[in-house]
Design an enzyme around this catalytic site. Structure first.
Site, short mmCIF file in Angstrom:
data_model
loop_
_atom_site.label_atom_id
_atom_site.label_comp_id
_atom_site.label_asym_id
_atom_site.label_seq_id
_atom_site.Cartn_x
_atom_site.Cartn_y
_atom_site.Cartn_z
N GLU A 8 -3.72 -10.11 -11.99
CA GLU A 8 -4.30 -8.90 -11.24
C GLU A 8 -5.83 -8.45 -11.77
O GLU A 8 -6.55 -8.06 -11.15
CB GLU A 8 -3.12 -7.60 -11.42
CG GLU A 8 -3.42 -6.61 -10.30
CD GLU A 8 -2.24 -5.77 -9.85
OE1 GLU A 8 -1.20 -6.35 -9.79
OE2 GLU A 8 -2.40 -4.68 -9.37
N ASP B 49 3.99 -2.22 -13.95
CA ASP B 49 4.82 -2.76 -12.38
C ASP B 49 5.35 -4.27 -12.73
O ASP B 49 6.46 -4.42 -12.23
CB ASP B 49 3.37 -2.91 -11.42
CG ASP B 49 2.76 -1.79 -11.05
OD1 ASP B 49 3.16 -0.67 -11.52
OD2 ASP B 49 1.67 -1.86 -10.61
N GLY C 84 0.92 -1.14 -0.12
CA GLY C 84 0.07 -0.13 0.08
C GLY C 84 0.70 1.16 0.07
O GLY C 84 0.37 2.20 0.30
N ALA C 85 2.14 1.14 -0.28
CA ALA C 85 2.99 2.48 -0.33
C ALA C 85 3.32 2.90 -1.50
O ALA C 85 4.17 3.65 -1.85
CB ALA C 85 4.14 2.06 0.37
N GLY C 86 2.50 2.10 -2.90
CA GLY C 86 2.84 2.75 -3.95
C GLY C 86 4.21 2.18 -4.72
O GLY C 86 4.68 2.67 -5.66
N LEU C 87 4.48 0.94 -3.86
CA LEU C 87 5.94 0.17 -4.54
C LEU C 87 5.52 -0.93 -5.20
O LEU C 87 6.59 -1.59 -5.46
CB LEU C 87 6.77 0.29 -3.37
CG LEU C 87 7.31 1.56 -2.38
CD1 LEU C 87 8.23 1.39 -1.28
CD2 LEU C 87 7.96 2.57 -3.78
N SER C 88 4.45 -1.23 -5.35
CA SER C 88 3.97 -2.33 -6.19
C SER C 88 4.27 -3.42 -5.50
O SER C 88 4.81 -4.51 -5.95
CB SER C 88 4.31 -2.55 -7.66
OG SER C 88 3.59 -2.96 -8.12
N SER C 89 4.17 -3.97 -4.11
CA SER C 89 4.32 -5.36 -3.52
C SER C 89 3.51 -6.11 -4.21
O SER C 89 3.80 -7.42 -4.50
CB SER C 89 3.87 -4.95 -1.99
OG SER C 89 2.59 -4.67 -1.96
N SER C 90 2.63 -5.80 -4.87
CA SER C 90 1.40 -6.91 -5.58
C SER C 90 2.25 -7.29 -6.67
O SER C 90 2.09 -8.62 -7.06
CB SER C 90 0.22 -5.90 -5.98
OG SER C 90 0.46 -4.75 -6.81
C1 GLA Z 1 -0.45 1.11 -10.50
C2 GLA Z 1 -0.86 0.05 -11.53
C3 GLA Z 1 0.10 0.41 -12.89
C4 GLA Z 1 0.09 1.82 -13.27
C5 GLA Z 1 0.25 2.63 -11.91
C6 GLA Z 1 -0.02 4.30 -12.19
O1 GLA Z 1 0.73 0.93 -9.96
O2 GLA Z 1 -0.60 -1.08 -11.18
O3 GLA Z 1 -0.24 -0.33 -13.82
O4 GLA Z 1 -1.11 2.26 -13.88
O5 GLA Z 1 -0.63 2.43 -10.88
O6 GLA Z 1 1.17 4.76 -13.27
#
Ligand code: GLA
Length: 365
Positions: free
Chosen positions: A143, A155, A105-111
């Site tokens: 996803e 990501d 949830g920090a915008g670092l794409s742990s997903s």
């Molecule tokens: C999330 C999404 C990405 C991208 C960014 C915004 O990280 O998973 O695909 O759209 O937001 O740039």
């Protein structure tokens, strides 16, 4: 069958916000934080997934994979399992555990790190070979279809293709992926706003719909095709909200292309300025910033050695990335945390992130 494990890093988005699902261009980098998924095959048709950090787990039957309503974190790996099955691979039961240090949830794409690491483990356990881009796309489908966030490819591509001390350039239309050296003598700071982007799922999909509606109003297949001049000309005839959404995407693509030139010429100040402009566009045009993210970037920009700061990733919470002179990075990080703490009452977690290799490179080692 012996145990196996696979690692995948998180990523930081530098420029090109929400451009990926608009067939646009992005600059990002894999970071030195990520997730490891370790596991072993079972002799049955069950998948047992546990999270070491959260101390929770799920057990599901392979023949009937359904999105989990309680343990939602498990939908990332289970979605990947479902994609392998849908692609025709023989997947048998396995037990796996996830651990790591990329905050959720920090915008670092742990997903994406979770998806890519799970895919890596499945490939090892089942001796599957797959091209890196096909792997990234499989994880994106997981996803989109299982988790329900209609995210683009940024990501997963960055987590797979990242390269130490390089930024990743992705063109979502041509699928060109290039790595470009990150300027030496500079560092990236990540700071968490403390607001998890919980609304990401719903608001993200809403923005995606708005971008599609804007493209339709402009009579193009995707916003990628729109030039700044065309957008300007359509101003009077378009719904103002859709026009602002389109302005963000068109502007972000332009900023990525300008940053590519700046990387060539070593004009790091220009890159910082583009990051500032990107955040401003998020705030005003795309409305995916928050008061906390705005505060973090405002403080960051006032600090010595800082060239630019912006939100990173989907927005609606999450974190920021700050470009700073390496010699000032530590002081800037401490000052940012302290001053934000004074305003908000809590010192946000933050760190200086190093640009690291992506999963494809680490699996070969
Ligand atoms: C999330 C999404 C990405 C991208 C960014 C915004 O990280 O998973 O695909 O759209 O937001 O740039």
């Amino acid at each position: 069958m012996s145990p196996a494990s696979a690692y995948a890093p998180g990523r930081v988005e530098l420029l090109g916000n929400h451009t990926d699902y608009n067939q646009g261009v992005v600059l990002a980098a894999a970071i030195d934080r990520g997730l490891t998924v370790a596991g072993i095959s079972r002799g049955d048709r069950f998948v047992v997934f546990t999270s070491k950090t959260a101390g929770v787990g799920v057990q599901v039957w392979l023949n009937d994979l359904q999105p989990q309503l309680e343990e939602r974190w498990a939908n990332y790996p289970l979605g990947v399992v479902q994609q392998f099955i849908d692609a025709g691979y023989e997947i048998t039961g396995f037990a796996a555990e996830v651990s790591g240090d990329v905050p959720a949830g920090a915008g670092l794409s742990s997903s994406a790190a979770f998806e890519v690491a799970t895919a890596g483990l499945l490939m090892k356990l089942h001796e599957i070979r797959m091209e890196p881009l096909a792997l990234a796309k499989l994880c994106q489908r997981a996803e989109n279809e299982f988790v329900g966030v209609r995210s683009g490819l940024l990501d997963q591509v960055t987590s797979v293709f990242g390269k130490k001390d390089h930024v990743v350039y992705l063109d979502c239309q041509s699928e060109e992926i290039r790595t470009i050296p990150f300027p030496t003598g500079f560092a990236l700071l990540v700071a968490e706003s403390g607001v998890k982007h919980n609304l990401l799922r719903s608001l993200y999909n809403t923005r995606r719909d708005e971008c599609a509606a804007a493209a339709e109003a402009l009579d193009v297949e995707s916003l990628r095709e729109v030039t700044p001049e065309q957008l300007q000309a359509a101003r009077a005839s378009m719904d103002p909200t859709l026009h602002r959404r389109a302005a963000h995407i068109v502007g972000e693509n332009q900023r990525v292309w300008r940053a590519l030139e700046a990387l060539q010429t070593g004009d790091v100040a220009e890159i910082g300025g583009l990051m500032n402009a990107s955040h401003e566009s998020s705030r005003v045009n795309f409305e995916n910033s928050t008061a906390e993210l705005d505060e973090l970037v405002t403080i960051a920009r006032s600090l010595p050695g800082v060239l630019g700061a912006r939100l990173t990733g989907g927005g609606f919470g999450g974190g920021t990335v700050t470009l700073v002179k390496a010699t000032e990075a530590n002081d800037a990080l401490q000052a940012l945390r302290a001053r934000y703490g004074e305003v908000s009452g809590h010192r946000p977690p933050g760190f200086i992130c190093r640009i690291a290799d992506g999963a494809a490179a680490t699996w070969q080692k």
